[in-house]
Each structure stands twice: as C-alpha cells, then as structure tokens.
Design an enzyme around this catalytic site. Structure first.
Site, mmCIF file in Angstrom:
data_model
loop_
_atom_site.group_PDB
_atom_site.id
_atom_site.type_symbol
_atom_site.label_atom_id
_atom_site.label_comp_id
_atom_site.label_asym_id
_atom_site.label_seq_id
_atom_site.Cartn_x
_atom_site.Cartn_y
_atom_site.Cartn_z
ATOM 1 N N GLU A 1 1.098 -1.037 -0.020
ATOM 2 C CA GLU A 1 -0.104 -0.025 -0.135
ATOM 3 C C GLU A 1 0.984 1.139 0.132
ATOM 4 O OE1 GLU A 1 -3.507 0.528 0.738
ATOM 5 O OE2 GLU A 1 -4.263 -1.538 1.477
HETATM 6 ZN ZN LIG Z 1 -7.053 -1.680 -1.913
#
Ligand SMILES: [Zn+2]
Length: 455
Positions: free
Chosen positions: A289
């Site tokens: 992320e």
């Molecule tokens: Zn995601």
C-alpha cells in the site's frame, strides 16, 4: 513535498552491489554492471512512459499491446481466462529475456487494482513493466541480468469493471479482495460465495499455473507492506521470517513512514489474495500500500510521480528475491527433447465457519489445483525448473474450524508427469523438494518410451 530526498545515494547502487556478489551458478553477472546506474537527470525526468496523467482503460490496453509489438523478444501478452461480470477482458504481459522459451525460470507476479478506485496502484504497476522492458531493450546489464534469471508477470488492472466505474468493488458489488476462498466469510462485500467473482478466479488461475516465488498486489492508500495472515487467530505464518524480511526491506525503500506488518495487525479481514496465495502456493505474498504522508494532498503528482523511483526499487527488490535460489526449489533432470513435463498437486482448503443454508455453522471446502508445465526443448533434454517447495504450510482454516498457530507443513509431493505433446503420460514421479533444494528426477523410462515407435 517529497517523502524522501532523491539526492540521497540511490538504493539502486546497493542493489547493484548485491547483484555483483550473488553467487548464481551458470549465470554470469555482467562485469559492466555499474554502468546501469541511471544518471540523476534521468531519474528526475519523470515516469518511464513520460505520462503526466492517469490512464484510461484504452490507454492501458494500448500500452500493453505496444510493449508486446515493440519488444516481442522480451514481452508476450497474457489474456486471463474469465471475462469480467460485464464482459470485459483482463490483460497482462509476461516479461523475460527470450520470453517465448519454456526455460523454468522463477516467477514474480505483480498486479494492480484489486480495488478499482485505487488508480495509483495500476499506474505504478504499468510503469514498472514499461521500465523493465525499456531498460532491458536499451541493454541495461543489471535489468537484463535479472530478466535472464527470472520471469515477471504483470497485470496492471485486475478489477477492470471497478476501474472503469472508479469504484472499489466489481460489478456484482463484491470487493474482490474479500472473495478469495481461504478463510472466506459471507460479509456484505465478500461476494455470494468464495471465488464467486470471475476477477478472483482469474487470479486463482494465474497463481495456480505459475510458480510464483513472489506475488505482489499493489494498493492505496496507507503506508504499509502487509503479509499473511489476515486474522490474529491464525497465528504467524510458517515463513514469517522470510515474509517479514522482504516486507520490511520493501517498506524501508518507500520511506521511513512505511511499516511492514502481518495483515492482521493492520486490520483483520478474510478472503484476501495474499492469504490464499501464500497458504496454497507458499509464494511470498505481499499487499503493498502506498500513500503520501499525512497532510499531503493526494494527486497524480504525489501518488504516482513522486513515489515511482522508490516503487521501482521496491519492485526490483521483489524481483531479486524471486530470482534468489534460496527462495525457491529446483526440479532438474534430463527428459526427451519434445516432451512436456507437468507438475500438479490438488488439495482441499476451507473458508471460515459460517452459517450454512442447512442451519449449521461450519466451513465450506474448495479444491485448489496447482499445475504448471514445461516443454523440454533443449537439445540434450536437460532442464532446470524453478518451482515452489512441495511442502505446503498448514493453514489455520480447517475442515472443522479455525486452528491457529500452526507450525508444520504438509508433506505433499509435486506429481511430475512426463508426457508426449498429445498428453499421453509416459512416466509419473512424485517429487518432494524443499525451499532452496535441488532435486534431480530420473526420467529414463520416459526417454525410452518417448523414442519408441508408437503403435
Ligand atoms: Zn485496496
């Protein structure tokens, strides 16, 4: 507003040095490897594509097609087998030196946009594919060396319907990263059943037919690199040391704000890609992320342009890991030239317990079948096949519920068959092979049968 100072000594220098000392038999590291260091001006010039705005789906398709058309020696197209709910095609590319050869190289699978509104995850994934190909085509010895040792599979947009609608879910309103079967629960966005979504089954197919040593799924917007498991109750993964080592190396490349954690410690979920991928294949599975620092506006500049240099180094680290013989197993031998070798295993896996239509609360089972093949096409029939270890980590999700903190592995051999091109099986050999091990199989029976005149 950069998180990291680009004038710092490039981490790439470190990677290059590491590549030079890696003792990889039979693959010479080019002596001029240091020449691959990009000049600071090149790094500041922007993205490999030169883009300055987000792609449309047509842009992704054009860029994938162009990579294949311009570099057929390095890139071949992949069409995933299941059209999306709304009938769209999911496409990717495979990248390696001499890409058409069936050479048994270890594989790095890199995908973007499980969540259709996380645009940077597709952009970064696509840019890395372009970057690899252009550097290899330009003769960059470092990238060429890596692509000589490993194969990269890139699918920039796995949730195409969601992307087209700028929406997290698929067109059945399912979060495809809650729809993978292992540990699945019937939450609101988990889908009607485990693996109910064609997009999820595409990923199952991709990872079941490739021996992915490393699998990365790219997301936004947190600063974190996550690895299995998804639930605290599951306890640490058997390969937690390897998973954490790779995740923390990648996190440190993105910047000081990034953490490396088991996914369960970020927040608990079920049915995500990395859990099934690791526990089924034993590939190192990461959810990466990226996100700008708190307080920084989320724009194309801050989410794509400003992070790309770090992203490239992070992905090169994953590729280095996939190419590291300590991270996979090898099946070697001498088969008849022209034969097809296949390795297969099939096993049941389980969802979390949930309320079933008959009123009982119990898990559902599903079968995962892993199968990969290799054409024997060297003149002397010798092959070296990088595979995932045959020993499979015992998952927490069992037939009768959740049993966390497993430490063991199933002894579950690859079933290797040596076949004629028409599929006639000439020899079957079970192969137990562990991480970092190299096992030689005796295929004399197959060689003898293969060359006998057929009735
Ligand atoms: Zn995601």
């Amino acid at each position: 507003m950069r998180r990291t100072d680009r004038s710092r000594p490039s981490r790439r220098t470190v990677l290059l040095a590491a590549a030079a000392v890696l003792a990889v038999p039979a693959v010479a590291v080019p002596a001029a490897v240091g020449a691959a260091e990009p000049s600071p001006s090149a790094a500041a010039a922007g993205l490999p594509s030169g883009n300055t705005a987000y792609r449309t789906l047509a842009d992704y398709e054009a860029d994938l097609a162009e990579l294949v058309a311009d570099h057929p020696d390095l890139v071949k197209p992949i069409t995933l087998p299941y059209p999306t709910t709304s009938g769209r095609t999911v496409r990717g590319v495979e990248i390696s030196t001499n890409v058409d050869a069936d050479d048994g190289k270890p594989v790095f699978v890199d995908v973007g946009m499980h969540h259709g509104n996380e645009f940077p995850s597709g952009e970064l994934t696509m840019e890395f594919a372009i970057d690899l190909v252009e550097r290899a085509a330009a003769g960059d010895p470092y990238v060429t060396g890596l692509l000589g040792r490993a194969r990269v599979v890139v699918v920039p947009v796995v949730n195409v319907d969601g992307f087209v609608r700028a929406r997290r879910q698929t067109d059945t309103n399912t979060d495809m990263n809650r729809n993978y079967g292992m540990g699945w629960l019937p939450i609101t966005t988990g889908g009607a059943a485990p693996w109910s979504e064609p997009e999820t089954r595409n990923m199952e197919w991709l990872l079941s037919t490739r021996q992915a040593v490393v699998f990365n799924t790219q997301h936004t917007c947190i600063q974190v690199v996550l690895y299995p498991p998804l639930q605290l109750e599951a306890g640490p993964a058997q390969d937690v040391d390897r998973l954490h080592a790779l995740a923390s190396e990648v996190a440190s490349i993105y910047g000081p704000g990034y953490d490396a954690l088991p996914s369960a410690e970020d927040y608990e979920t079920t049915g995500e890609a990395i859990d099934w991928a690791y526990y089924a294949t034993r590939g190192l599975a990461l959810t990466t992320e990226t996100c700008p620092d708190a307080g920084v506006e989320r724009t194309y500049q801050t989410q794509v342009l400003d992070v790309y240099d770090e992203h490239r180094e992070a992905m090169l680290t994953m590729l280095e890991t996939a190419a590291d013989p300590a991270q996979y197993a090898v099946i070697a031998g001498k088969g008849p030239k022209g034969a097809v070798l296949r390795i297969t295993k099939a096993f049941d896996m389980y969802t979390s317990p949930y309320l079933q239509p008959d009123g009982s609360t119990r898990p559902s089972s599903f079968t995962s079948t892993l199968t990969s093949d290799l054409d024997v096409d060297s003149r002397n029939g010798k092959f070296e096949w990088a595979v995932n270890p045959s020993y499979r980590p015992i998952p927490a999700y069992q037939e009768d519920g959740i049993h966390g903190f497993q430490t063991g592995f199933y002894e579950e051999p690859w079933i290797l068959t040596c076949e004629r091109p028409d599929g006639t099986v000439l020899q079957t050999v079970p192969v137990n092979v562990d991480l970092g091990e190299r096992v030689t199989v005796d295929l004399e029976e197959c060689r003898r049968e293969f060359h006998q005149a057929r009735p």
